[in-house]
Motif scaffolding. Structure first.
Motif, mmCIF file in Angstrom:
data_model
loop_
_atom_site.group_PDB
_atom_site.id
_atom_site.type_symbol
_atom_site.label_atom_id
_atom_site.label_comp_id
_atom_site.label_asym_id
_atom_site.label_seq_id
_atom_site.Cartn_x
_atom_site.Cartn_y
_atom_site.Cartn_z
ATOM 1 N N SER A 192 0.833 -1.207 0.000
ATOM 2 C CA SER A 192 0.000 0.000 0.000
ATOM 3 C C SER A 192 0.869 1.260 0.000
ATOM 4 C CB SER A 192 -0.918 0.005 1.233
ATOM 5 O OG SER A 192 -0.140 -0.039 2.433
ATOM 6 N N ARG A 193 2.181 1.098 -0.146
ATOM 7 C CA ARG A 193 3.099 2.228 -0.102
ATOM 8 C C ARG A 193 3.345 2.767 -1.509
ATOM 9 N NH1 ARG A 193 8.068 1.262 3.924
ATOM 10 N NH2 ARG A 193 8.025 3.535 3.706
ATOM 11 N N HIS A 194 3.570 4.064 -1.587
ATOM 12 C CA HIS A 194 3.799 4.729 -2.868
ATOM 13 C C HIS A 194 5.238 5.239 -2.936
ATOM 14 C CE1 HIS A 194 -0.570 4.617 -2.862
ATOM 15 N NE2 HIS A 194 -0.569 4.983 -4.136
ATOM 16 N N TYR A 195 5.843 5.106 -4.122
ATOM 17 C CA TYR A 195 7.209 5.557 -4.347
ATOM 18 C C TYR A 195 7.280 6.290 -5.682
ATOM 19 C CZ TYR A 195 8.422 2.173 -0.698
ATOM 20 O OH TYR A 195 8.501 1.471 0.478
ATOM 21 N N VAL A 196 8.269 7.168 -5.800
ATOM 22 C CA VAL A 196 8.513 7.860 -7.064
ATOM 23 C C VAL A 196 9.439 6.996 -7.912
ATOM 24 C CG1 VAL A 196 9.462 9.909 -8.172
ATOM 25 C CG2 VAL A 196 8.194 10.131 -6.029
ATOM 26 N N TYR A 197 8.974 6.645 -9.097
ATOM 27 C CA TYR A 197 9.753 5.803 -10.011
ATOM 28 C C TYR A 197 10.210 6.633 -11.204
ATOM 29 C CZ TYR A 197 7.987 1.716 -7.482
ATOM 30 O OH TYR A 197 7.695 0.792 -6.521
ATOM 31 N N THR A 198 11.407 6.324 -11.679
ATOM 32 C CA THR A 198 11.921 6.928 -12.909
ATOM 33 C C THR A 198 12.207 5.812 -13.901
ATOM 34 O OG1 THR A 198 14.200 6.862 -12.092
ATOM 35 C CG2 THR A 198 12.958 8.874 -11.691
ATOM 36 N N TYR A 199 11.705 5.968 -15.108
ATOM 37 C CA TYR A 199 11.897 4.963 -16.148
ATOM 38 C C TYR A 199 11.845 5.656 -17.508
ATOM 39 C CZ TYR A 199 6.809 5.259 -15.552
ATOM 40 O OH TYR A 199 5.524 5.716 -15.387
ATOM 41 N N PRO A 200 12.311 5.014 -18.570
ATOM 42 C CA PRO A 200 12.343 5.675 -19.882
ATOM 43 C C PRO A 200 10.955 6.115 -20.325
ATOM 44 C CG PRO A 200 13.683 3.694 -19.915
ATOM 45 C CD PRO A 200 12.943 3.676 -18.622
ATOM 46 N N ALA A 201 10.855 7.341 -20.797
ATOM 47 C CA ALA A 201 9.589 7.848 -21.306
ATOM 48 C C ALA A 201 9.241 7.147 -22.618
ATOM 49 C CB ALA A 201 9.679 9.356 -21.523
ATOM 50 N N LYS A 202 7.958 7.097 -22.926
ATOM 51 C CA LYS A 202 7.517 6.441 -24.158
ATOM 52 C C LYS A 202 8.123 7.111 -25.385
ATOM 53 C CE LYS A 202 3.118 4.688 -22.360
ATOM 54 N NZ LYS A 202 1.638 4.706 -22.504
ATOM 55 N N LYS A 203 8.292 8.421 -25.325
ATOM 56 C CA LYS A 203 8.896 9.133 -26.449
ATOM 57 C C LYS A 203 10.329 8.679 -26.675
ATOM 58 C CE LYS A 203 9.722 13.827 -28.160
ATOM 59 N NZ LYS A 203 9.584 15.292 -27.859
ATOM 60 N N SER A 204 11.064 8.449 -25.588
ATOM 61 C CA SER A 204 12.451 7.986 -25.706
ATOM 62 C C SER A 204 12.506 6.577 -26.285
ATOM 63 C CB SER A 204 13.125 8.012 -24.337
ATOM 64 O OG SER A 204 13.109 9.306 -23.783
ATOM 65 N N LEU A 205 11.576 5.721 -25.853
ATOM 66 C CA LEU A 205 11.537 4.363 -26.381
ATOM 67 C C LEU A 205 11.202 4.365 -27.862
ATOM 68 C CD1 LEU A 205 11.613 1.301 -25.995
ATOM 69 C CD2 LEU A 205 9.213 1.410 -25.271
ATOM 70 N N ARG A 206 10.230 5.172 -28.254
ATOM 71 C CA ARG A 206 9.865 5.249 -29.678
ATOM 72 C C ARG A 206 11.044 5.759 -30.509
ATOM 73 N NH1 ARG A 206 4.784 7.227 -27.632
ATOM 74 N NH2 ARG A 206 5.523 9.368 -27.957
ATOM 75 N N ALA A 207 11.827 6.677 -29.935
ATOM 76 C CA ALA A 207 12.959 7.238 -30.677
ATOM 77 C C ALA A 207 14.018 6.181 -30.959
ATOM 78 C CB ALA A 207 13.560 8.402 -29.896
ATOM 79 N N ALA A 233 11.616 -3.436 -17.419
ATOM 80 C CA ALA A 233 10.493 -3.769 -18.300
ATOM 81 C C ALA A 233 10.685 -3.146 -19.677
ATOM 82 C CB ALA A 233 9.185 -3.301 -17.670
ATOM 83 N N THR A 234 11.169 -1.908 -19.721
ATOM 84 C CA THR A 234 11.411 -1.243 -21.004
ATOM 85 C C THR A 234 12.531 -1.930 -21.769
ATOM 86 O OG1 THR A 234 10.748 0.851 -19.994
ATOM 87 C CG2 THR A 234 11.893 0.967 -22.105
ATOM 88 N N PHE A 235 13.590 -2.335 -21.063
ATOM 89 C CA PHE A 235 14.693 -3.051 -21.702
ATOM 90 C C PHE A 235 14.209 -4.373 -22.304
ATOM 91 C CE2 PHE A 235 18.510 -1.090 -19.218
ATOM 92 C CZ PHE A 235 18.198 0.139 -19.771
ATOM 93 N N ALA A 236 13.317 -5.066 -21.592
ATOM 94 C CA ALA A 236 12.783 -6.326 -22.103
ATOM 95 C C ALA A 236 11.968 -6.095 -23.371
ATOM 96 C CB ALA A 236 11.930 -7.010 -21.042
ATOM 97 N N TYR A 237 11.179 -5.047 -23.390
ATOM 98 C CA TYR A 237 10.378 -4.716 -24.578
ATOM 99 C C TYR A 237 11.293 -4.373 -25.753
ATOM 100 C CZ TYR A 237 6.738 -2.533 -27.427
ATOM 101 O OH TYR A 237 5.872 -2.223 -28.453
#
Length: 240
Positions: free
Chosen positions: A103-118, A161-165
């Motif tokens: 039930s805890r919330h954290y700030v996550y940083t991950y590649p933006a969709k725009k960066s992945l599309r690029a 997850a982004t790296f796997a995709y």
């Protein structure tokens, strides 16, 4: 350099980065906002612990400060948002989520969709630029340069997850290139020739980089502990 006026303005604010922990806590008890500025060249993000009204007031103040340098805020690029809604900054998506299974919330940083599309677009373009008359080695050399650099930039975050995709997209795109190169060959023949009997493309000493196998490092450095390059006193001495 022109935006150093922004650094100085935020640094001088009550509740700014020069405030002590006690001062910041006292301000929050009285309903007053605190600030942190993160800037890289002309890209910057002001983190505010306060209300949306606080952010709107500060936006107008910053607009006035920048106007003294002949600069103005771009309406299309200036965004006031809550951390739960997230924002894109320097290619990253920064957003607070509930941690799965808790039930805890954290700030996550991950590649933006725009960066992945690029990066996916670059992979696709390279597979078109390298003709099927060229060797797989030529293709892998160019692809690995692009993908390795992109993954190195996004390692310090929740990027698995982004790296796997990206790994799956990279594999399928290279395999389509091989199928175009050898239209009459079977899958088994291509695997024997280019994958040593497996499924992952390789050529001589070169192997297609697999983003999924690149480990991530979480929050290696904190902004508050990175040493500042600016002098802390009003005077500077030159070396003898």
């Amino acid at each position: 350099m022109a935006l150093s006026v922004l650094d100085d303005f935020v640094a001088g604010l009550p509740g700014g980065p020069q405030s002590t922990t006690v001062e910041r806590a006292k301000r929050r008890r009285h309903g007053l906002p605190n600030y942190r500025l993160v800037r890289y060249a002309d890209d910057w993000c002001l983190v505010i612990k306060g209300t949306q009204a606080d952010a709107e007031v500060l936006r107008e103040q910053i607009a006035q400060v920048l106007s003294t340098m002949g600069l103005r805020l771009s309406p299309d690029k200036t965004l006031i948002t809550h951390i739960d809604e997230g924002l894109d900054f320097l290619g990253w998506r920064i957003q607070r989520h509930r941690k799965r299974g808790t039930s805890r919330h954290y700030v996550y940083t991950y590649p933006a969709k725009k960066s992945l599309r690029a990066v996916m677009a670059k992979v696709k373009t390279l597979c078109r630029q390298v003709g099927v008359h060229q060797t797989l080695d030529d293709l892998l050399r160019r692809l690995n340069l692009v993908v390795r650099g992109w993954c190195a930039y996004f390692r310090p975050g929740s990027s698995s997850a982004t790296f796997a995709y990206l790994s799956h997209y990279l594999w399928s795109t290279v395999w389509r290139w091989l199928r175009r190169k050898h239209r009459r060959s079977t899958w088994k023949q291509l695997r024997r020739q280019y994958c040593n009997g497996g499924w992952w493309p390789t050529s001589g000493d070169k192997e297609l980089i697999d983003p999924q196998k690149i480990g991530t490092t979480r929050y290696r450095y904190r902004g508050s502990i990175i040493p500042t390059p600016w002098p802390t006193t009003g005077s500077m001495s030159s070396p003898s």
